[in-house]
Scaffold this motif. Sequence first.
Motif, mmCIF file in Angstrom:
data_model
loop_
_atom_site.group_PDB
_atom_site.id
_atom_site.type_symbol
_atom_site.label_atom_id
_atom_site.label_comp_id
_atom_site.label_asym_id
_atom_site.label_seq_id
_atom_site.Cartn_x
_atom_site.Cartn_y
_atom_site.Cartn_z
ATOM 1 N N GLY A 165 4.819 -0.807 3.620
ATOM 2 C CA GLY A 165 3.541 -1.508 3.579
ATOM 3 C C GLY A 165 2.334 -0.616 3.444
ATOM 4 O O GLY A 165 1.367 -0.760 4.182
ATOM 5 N N ARG A 166 2.349 0.331 2.532
ATOM 6 C CA ARG A 166 1.204 1.216 2.335
ATOM 7 C C ARG A 166 0.003 0.422 1.827
ATOM 8 O O ARG A 166 0.118 -0.396 0.935
ATOM 9 C CB ARG A 166 1.563 2.334 1.348
ATOM 10 N N ASP A 167 -1.167 0.714 2.402
ATOM 11 C CA ASP A 167 -2.383 0.020 1.989
ATOM 12 C C ASP A 167 -3.586 0.849 2.434
ATOM 13 O O ASP A 167 -3.600 1.385 3.553
ATOM 14 C CB ASP A 167 -2.441 -1.383 2.617
ATOM 15 N N GLY A 168 -4.577 0.963 1.578
ATOM 16 C CA GLY A 168 -5.773 1.696 1.951
ATOM 17 C C GLY A 168 -5.576 3.201 1.913
ATOM 18 O O GLY A 168 -4.747 3.735 1.181
ATOM 19 N N THR A 170 -3.970 5.927 3.025
ATOM 20 C CA THR A 170 -2.757 6.216 3.786
ATOM 21 C C THR A 170 -2.491 7.701 3.962
ATOM 22 O O THR A 170 -1.655 8.092 4.769
ATOM 23 C CB THR A 170 -1.534 5.600 3.073
ATOM 24 N N ALA A 181 9.131 -0.766 -0.911
ATOM 25 C CA ALA A 181 8.135 -1.647 -1.519
ATOM 26 C C ALA A 181 8.812 -2.976 -1.830
ATOM 27 O O ALA A 181 9.930 -3.000 -2.349
ATOM 28 C CB ALA A 181 7.579 -1.030 -2.802
#
Length: 243
Positions: A165-168, A170, A181
């Motif tokens: 859940g990578r977001d922003g 990181t 993913a």
Amino acid sequence: MARIGIIGSEGRMGHALVQAIAAAGHELAGGVDKGGDVASLADASEALLDFSAPFALDANLHAAIGAGVPILVGTTGLDEANQVALDCAARAIPVLQTGNTSLGVTLLAHLVREAASRLGPEWDIEVLEMHHRMKVDAPSGTALLLGQAAAEGRGVELADNSERGRDGQTGARKAGAIGFASLRGGTVAGDHTVIFAGEHERLALSHSAEDRMIFAHGAVRAAAWLIGRDAGRYTMPQVLGLS
């Protein structure tokens, strides 16, 4: 010919299992769903297929133990407590729990384990999966199975080396991480790709499920294979003779 019972018989997988049991020349012992009499089904069966829900696992294992029949659990979204319950049940009966019963995915996991072992930690590993819009858990059970295979190949614990859940902002990718993913949409039965990204080259190992019947056929083959085995935890690779 074996008598095989289905827990979760009214779901999409349940309907596929009915067809697969008939195609393999086995006998359908019956099926139950939420609120059904699992104990009676277990008594009438030589093996059970459980594709229901995590909350029902304890009752389903109890019924299998009471009848002394093996059980294959294909339910996804299981937690640590569920795994403990499976371990306990395996002291009394044969138990096979897997996130994917496809024979192709079973071989894919074997290849992922080999690749992770031979390529080394300097190759980044990413697990990409896509499923239909109605799937409720992520990453998929199959993605986790493939991630676990990669971790085993490296000799590490997946829980300590997983990125999701990578977001922003990181930051840079953690060395040795196994990334996940998840994509959702349409009616995709299941696509999985494990990417090994090295310096100036990439290796991708993939599997595409074109019909839910591949999982049903694999599950029925494994359930029949379990009959007559000693109590214990078994795996899909053992069904194929890979371990």
